[in-house]
Enzyme design. Structure first.
Site, PDB file in Angstrom:
ATOM      1  N   ARG A   1      11.447   4.096   2.984  1.00  0.00           N
ATOM      2  CA  ARG A   1      11.101   3.148   4.057  1.00  0.00           C
ATOM      3  C   ARG A   1      12.337   2.331   4.365  1.00  0.00           C
ATOM      4  NH1 ARG A   1       5.977  -0.823   4.360  1.00  0.00           N
ATOM      5  NH2 ARG A   1       5.096   1.144   5.060  1.00  0.00           N
TER       6      ARG A   1
ATOM      7  N   LYS B   1      25.295  -3.691  -1.702  1.00  0.00           N
ATOM      8  CA  LYS B   1      26.755  -3.603  -1.851  1.00  0.00           C
ATOM      9  C   LYS B   1      27.393  -2.867  -0.678  1.00  0.00           C
ATOM     10  CE  LYS B   1      26.383  -3.092  -6.884  1.00  0.00           C
ATOM     11  NZ  LYS B   1      26.607  -2.122  -7.977  1.00  0.00           N
TER      12      LYS B   1
ATOM     13  N   HIS C   1       5.421   6.158  11.375  1.00  0.00           N
ATOM     14  CA  HIS C   1       4.890   5.968  10.022  1.00  0.00           C
ATOM     15  C   HIS C   1       3.915   7.127   9.761  1.00  0.00           C
ATOM     16  CE1 HIS C   1       3.499   4.288   6.386  1.00  0.00           C
ATOM     17  NE2 HIS C   1       3.270   3.038   6.761  1.00  0.00           N
TER      18      HIS C   1
ATOM     19  N   ARG D   1       0.794  -1.227   0.000  1.00  0.00           N
ATOM     20  CA  ARG D   1       0.000   0.000   0.000  1.00  0.00           C
ATOM     21  C   ARG D   1       0.820   1.267   0.000  1.00  0.00           C
ATOM     22  NH1 ARG D   1      -3.062  -3.635   1.547  1.00  0.00           N
ATOM     23  NH2 ARG D   1      -1.181  -4.254   2.633  1.00  0.00           N
ATOM     24  N   THR D   2       1.788   1.341   0.887  1.00  0.00           N
ATOM     25  CA  THR D   2       2.469   2.622   1.039  1.00  0.00           C
ATOM     26  C   THR D   2       3.194   2.985  -0.253  1.00  0.00           C
ATOM     27  OG1 THR D   2       2.699   2.184   3.384  1.00  0.00           O
ATOM     28  CG2 THR D   2       4.059   3.944   2.497  1.00  0.00           C
TER      29      THR D   2
HETATM   30  C1  NCD Z   1       2.018  -0.850   8.173  1.00  0.00           C
HETATM   31  C2  NCD Z   1       3.532  -0.680   8.285  1.00  0.00           C
HETATM   32  O1  NCD Z   1       4.255  -0.907   7.314  1.00  0.00           O
HETATM   33  O2  NCD Z   1       3.941  -0.285   9.360  1.00  0.00           O
HETATM   34  N1  NCD Z   1       1.608  -1.091   6.851  1.00  0.00           N
HETATM   35  C3  NCD Z   1       1.296  -0.026   6.059  1.00  0.00           C
HETATM   36  O3  NCD Z   1       2.139   0.768   5.730  1.00  0.00           O
HETATM   37  N2  NCD Z   1       0.009   0.141   5.699  1.00  0.00           N
HETATM   38  C4  NCD Z   1       1.457  -1.825   9.130  1.00  0.00           C
HETATM   39  C5  NCD Z   1       1.990  -3.230   9.126  1.00  0.00           C
HETATM   40  O4  NCD Z   1       2.872  -3.580   8.347  1.00  0.00           O
HETATM   41  O5  NCD Z   1       1.486  -4.009   9.932  1.00  0.00           O
END
Ligand code: NCD
Length: 305
Positions: free
Chosen positions: A101, A80, A129, A51-52
């Site tokens: 991320r 690397k 997040h 999703r993100t």
């Molecule tokens: C979350 C995350 O990556 O922290 N997912 C997301 O970005 N929607 C929650 C999760 O992974 O449980």
């Protein structure tokens, strides 16, 4: 130049503007279709994501921009041994804005300190997040009509769940928000959030173990996945992973207008039978994530439509 590293990087007034912009985007998508023409978003994802990353990419494409990036540490020069600092310096000359991320807490902050373009924290380890929080706030505000005067239940892995940490930081700034923290003993909210955020701000909260004891009082229930990848041993994970399963029977104890949120991915913590309940809004929530990320990209790039 602005970044989004923590949910507190925007004031409540700025957040209000951002959420209003997201609602306007939802209602008038065509108006924004060329807003980011010739702009590029880099998505640097060192950890798995559906999703993100895809909602960031959809957001930039909806704005008429382009995207580039990588979807795993193994496919980038991190494999690397390249540092995040070096990578972001280079990306700064390839793109106009970057979402990152990383499994390490603080990685996005380090990237921002070396970057010449706005950096967005798309999740740093078990820490924060903030764009999930923007998504959650937009969902609650759009469907409940307010962010104040709410009792919010947070259930599951409150220790490692970064979405929970960011959401609490953001919501304590609104009037009369109460929290019910529902978790097994081992997955309770970290001490620094209990002491430095909740207690320090005089926020009303309680910690309980049984979902059934709490569900009846909630305006919104935020379910979370037990964060397998942050556990030190598999035995603990296996013991705790099915601690909560929200099903129809438990849901029958909830208010008729309680929202059920989940950042997703869902594993077993919400039974599939709940998906058809009108209170289950987690798939709608994922859709709000695109509008709010569009609003965020426009805001950080200083583009007015
Ligand atoms: C979350 C995350 O990556 O922290 N997912 C997301 O970005 N929607 C929650 C999760 O992974 O449980």
């Amino acid at each position: 130049m602005r970044h989004l590293i923590s949910p507190l990087d925007f004031s409540v007034e700025e957040l209000e503007r951002l959420l209003n912009l997201a609602n306007d985007i939802e209602n008038n998508p065509d108006k924004y279709a060329d807003a980011c023409k010739r702009k590029k978003l880099a998505t640097c994802f060192y950890e798995p994501s559906t999703r993100t990353r895809l909602s960031f990419e959809a957001a930039m494409l909806n704005l008429g921009g382009s995207v580039l990036g990588f979807a795993g540490a193994d496919s980038s020069s991190a494999a690397k041994g390249e540092s995040v600092s070096d990578t972001i310096r280079v990306i700064s000359s390839y793109a106009d804005i970057c979402a990152i991320r990383h499994p390490k807490e603080g990685a996005a902050l380090v990237a921002a300190s070396k970057s010449e373009i706005p950096v967005i924290n798309a999740g740093d380890g078990g820490h924060q997040h903030p764009t999930q929080t923007l998504t959650d706030l937009l969902t609650i505000r759009s469907l409940k009509g307010r962010l104040d005067n709410l009792t919010i239940g947070l259930c599951g892995d409150l220790k490692f769940g970064r979405t929970v940490h960011s959401l609490i930081h953001a919501l304590v700034r609104y009037e009369n928000v109460r929290f019910v923290l529902i978790s097994p003993e081992e997955l309770r909210i970290p001490e620094y959030i209990r002491e430095d955020v909740l207690k320090a701000k005089g926020v009303e909260f309680q910690e309980v173990e049984r979902l059934e004891d709490a569900i009846g009082s909630l305006d919104a229930l935020y379910m979370t996945r037990v964060q397998k990848e942050r556990f030190f041993n598999e035995e603990d994970y296996i013991r705790l992973k099915d601690f909560y399963v929200l099903n129809k029977a438990k849901l029958s104890l909830a208010k008729d207008d309680m929202l059920i949120l989940h950042p997703l991915p869902r594993v077993n913590e919400i039974a599939v039978e709940v998906d058809d309940d009108p209170r289950a809004v987690y798939f709608k929530q994922a859709k709000y994530g695109v509008y709010v990320r569009m609003a965020l990209i426009l805001t950080l790039l200083n583009i007015e439509v």
